[in-house]
Design a protein around this motif. Structure first.
Motif, short mmCIF file in Angstrom:
data_model
loop_
_atom_site.label_atom_id
_atom_site.label_comp_id
_atom_site.label_asym_id
_atom_site.label_seq_id
_atom_site.Cartn_x
_atom_site.Cartn_y
_atom_site.Cartn_z
N GLU A 90 0.85 -1.19 -0.08
CA GLU A 90 0.11 -0.16 0.07
C GLU A 90 0.87 1.30 0.11
O GLU A 90 0.53 2.21 -0.73
CB GLU A 90 -0.76 -0.04 1.09
CG GLU A 90 -2.03 -1.25 0.97
CD GLU A 90 -3.12 -1.02 1.99
OE1 GLU A 90 -3.52 0.16 2.40
OE2 GLU A 90 -3.71 -1.89 2.48
N VAL A 91 1.97 1.20 0.66
CA VAL A 91 2.80 2.45 0.76
C VAL A 91 3.34 2.43 -0.71
O VAL A 91 3.63 3.74 -1.29
CB VAL A 91 4.14 2.28 1.43
CG1 VAL A 91 5.12 3.24 1.47
CG2 VAL A 91 3.57 2.31 3.06
N LEU A 92 3.96 1.56 -1.41
CA LEU A 92 4.31 1.56 -2.80
C LEU A 92 3.16 2.10 -3.84
O LEU A 92 3.51 2.99 -4.42
CB LEU A 92 4.61 0.19 -3.45
CG LEU A 92 5.04 0.04 -4.82
CD1 LEU A 92 6.15 0.83 -5.06
CD2 LEU A 92 5.26 -1.53 -5.21
N ALA A 93 2.01 1.69 -3.49
CA ALA A 93 0.95 2.24 -4.46
C ALA A 93 0.51 3.54 -4.14
O ALA A 93 0.40 4.29 -5.01
CB ALA A 93 -0.27 1.36 -4.11
N ALA A 98 0.17 9.42 -5.21
CA ALA A 98 0.05 10.78 -4.94
C ALA A 98 0.03 11.81 -6.02
O ALA A 98 -0.66 12.89 -5.69
CB ALA A 98 1.15 10.74 -3.98
N PRO A 99 0.78 11.62 -6.63
CA PRO A 99 1.00 12.79 -7.86
C PRO A 99 -0.41 13.09 -8.72
O PRO A 99 -0.89 13.88 -9.15
CB PRO A 99 2.05 12.57 -8.86
CG PRO A 99 2.78 11.50 -8.25
CD PRO A 99 1.72 10.69 -7.20
N HIS A 100 -1.38 11.79 -8.62
CA HIS A 100 -2.67 12.08 -9.28
C HIS A 100 -3.87 12.05 -8.31
O HIS A 100 -5.06 12.08 -9.05
CB HIS A 100 -2.86 10.65 -10.06
CG HIS A 100 -1.73 10.21 -11.03
ND1 HIS A 100 -1.00 11.02 -12.03
CD2 HIS A 100 -0.74 9.34 -10.75
CE1 HIS A 100 0.04 10.34 -12.53
NE2 HIS A 100 0.38 9.60 -11.74
N LEU A 101 -3.73 12.39 -7.25
CA LEU A 101 -4.86 12.80 -6.24
C LEU A 101 -5.39 13.98 -6.56
O LEU A 101 -4.62 14.95 -6.15
CB LEU A 101 -4.32 12.18 -4.86
CG LEU A 101 -4.28 10.75 -4.44
CD1 LEU A 101 -3.41 10.46 -3.08
CD2 LEU A 101 -5.18 9.89 -4.60
N GLY A 141 -2.59 3.64 -10.84
CA GLY A 141 -2.47 2.95 -12.19
C GLY A 141 -1.85 1.65 -12.38
O GLY A 141 -1.28 1.57 -13.70
N MET A 142 -1.73 0.88 -11.49
CA MET A 142 -0.95 -0.15 -11.24
C MET A 142 -1.87 -1.59 -11.13
O MET A 142 -2.03 -1.96 -9.89
CB MET A 142 0.32 -0.24 -10.31
CG MET A 142 1.13 1.12 -10.67
SD MET A 142 2.51 1.10 -9.45
CE MET A 142 3.38 -0.11 -9.80
#
Length: 222
Positions: A90-93, A98-101, A141-142
Motif C-alpha cells: 500500500e505504501v508503494l501504491a 499521490a501525484p494523481h490524487l 494506475g498499477m
C-alpha cells in the motif's frame, strides 16, 4: 457440460463460498463437502472441484489427504504476514498514486472515513475502511498491484470478522485523517509513513468458539 460453462459456474461457486468464509458464516476448520455444494448450486462435481481449487489458491481452503477440503484456519503469524505485506504494497501504491490524487478524490476518501466513524457494526466499518484505502491507492494506475492489495484486504476482512463479528465499538480513525492532511499538503512521505504504521496495527480480543470455549482472536484493524 461445456468447459466454458463449467468455468463460469466454478467462478460463481468460489465467489459465493469465499464471501461466506470471509464473513465468518463458514468457520475456520469447517469441512467443505462436494456433494452438498453441488446440490446447492445444481451442478456436477467438476465445477465444484475447480471452485475448491480457486479457494485453495486464495488461501481460504486447504485440501487434506483422506479428509477432503476444509476452510483454512489462521493464526497470529498469518495475520502479521498479511499486515506487513499490506504495509509494503500500500505504501508503494500510495507513492505512485499521490501525484494523481485530486481534491475531489481526497474529499471522497474523507467521506468514507466519516462513514466508518459512524458505523455500528463491523461489516459497514470494513466496507468504509476498504473504500478509503481504494480511493487513495487506485490512482497509482498499477492494476496487478491493486489486485494483490484487494486480495490482502479480503484476508484482513476475514480476520476482522472472525474477531469482531458479534460486537463492534464505534471508533474515530485519526490515522486516516492524518494521511489525508499530509496528502493535501503534498507531503507524500509523511502520508506513506502513517499508512505503513496504520495497517500494521493488530487488535486482539477473546471470542467464543462454536463448542462454547474461548480463544484469542487477532485482526488487522486498519
Amino acid at each position: 457440460m461445456a468447459k466454458g460453462t463449467d468455468d463460469t459456474i466454478a467462478v460463481r461457486i468460489s465467489k459465493a463460498l469465499a464471501d461466506r468464509i470471509i464473513s465468518g458464516a463458514i468457520e475456520p476448520g469447517a469441512r467443505l463437502r462436494q456433494d452438498h455444494v453441488a446440490e446447492e448450486f445444481h451442478t456436477s462435481h467438476v465445477p465444484v472441484r475447480e471452485a475448491f481449487r480457486r479457494l485453495e489458491a486464495q488461501g481460504l481452503a486447504v485440501s487434506e489427504p483422506r479428509r477432503g477440503v476444509r476452510v483454512a484456519a489462521f493464526d497470529l503469524g498469518e495475520v502479521k504476514e498479511v499486515a506487513e505485506m499490506r504495509a509494503a504494497l500500500e505504501v508503494l501504491a500510495l507513492r505512485h498514486a499521490a501525484p494523481h490524487l485530486t481534491s475531489a478524490i481526497l474529499d471522497r476518501a474523507e467521506e468514507a472515513t466519516k462513514a466508518g466513524d459512524k458505523s455500528r457494526d463491523v461489516r459497514s466499518w470494513e466496507e468504509a475502511n476498504r473504500a478509503f484505502h481504494r480511493l487513495i491507492l487506485a490512482p497509482c494506475g498499477m492494476p496487478r498491484l491493486l489486485a494483490t492489495i484487494d486480495d490482502l484486504h479480503a484476508a484482513s476482512a476475514r480476520f476482522l470478522f472472525a474477531a469482531w463479528r458479534s460486537e463492534w465499538e464505534a471508533r474515530t480513525d485519526q490515522d486516516h485523517r492524518a494521511i489525508l492532511t499530509a496528502l493535501r499538503q503534498g507531503n507524500t512521505e509523511s502520508a506513506a509513513a502513517t499508512l505503513g504504521r496504520h495497517v500494521q496495527w493488530i487488535g486482539r480480543k477473546p471470542v467464543k468458539t462454536a463448542s462454547g470455549g474461548v480463544r484469542e482472536a487477532f485482526a488487522i484493524v486498519g
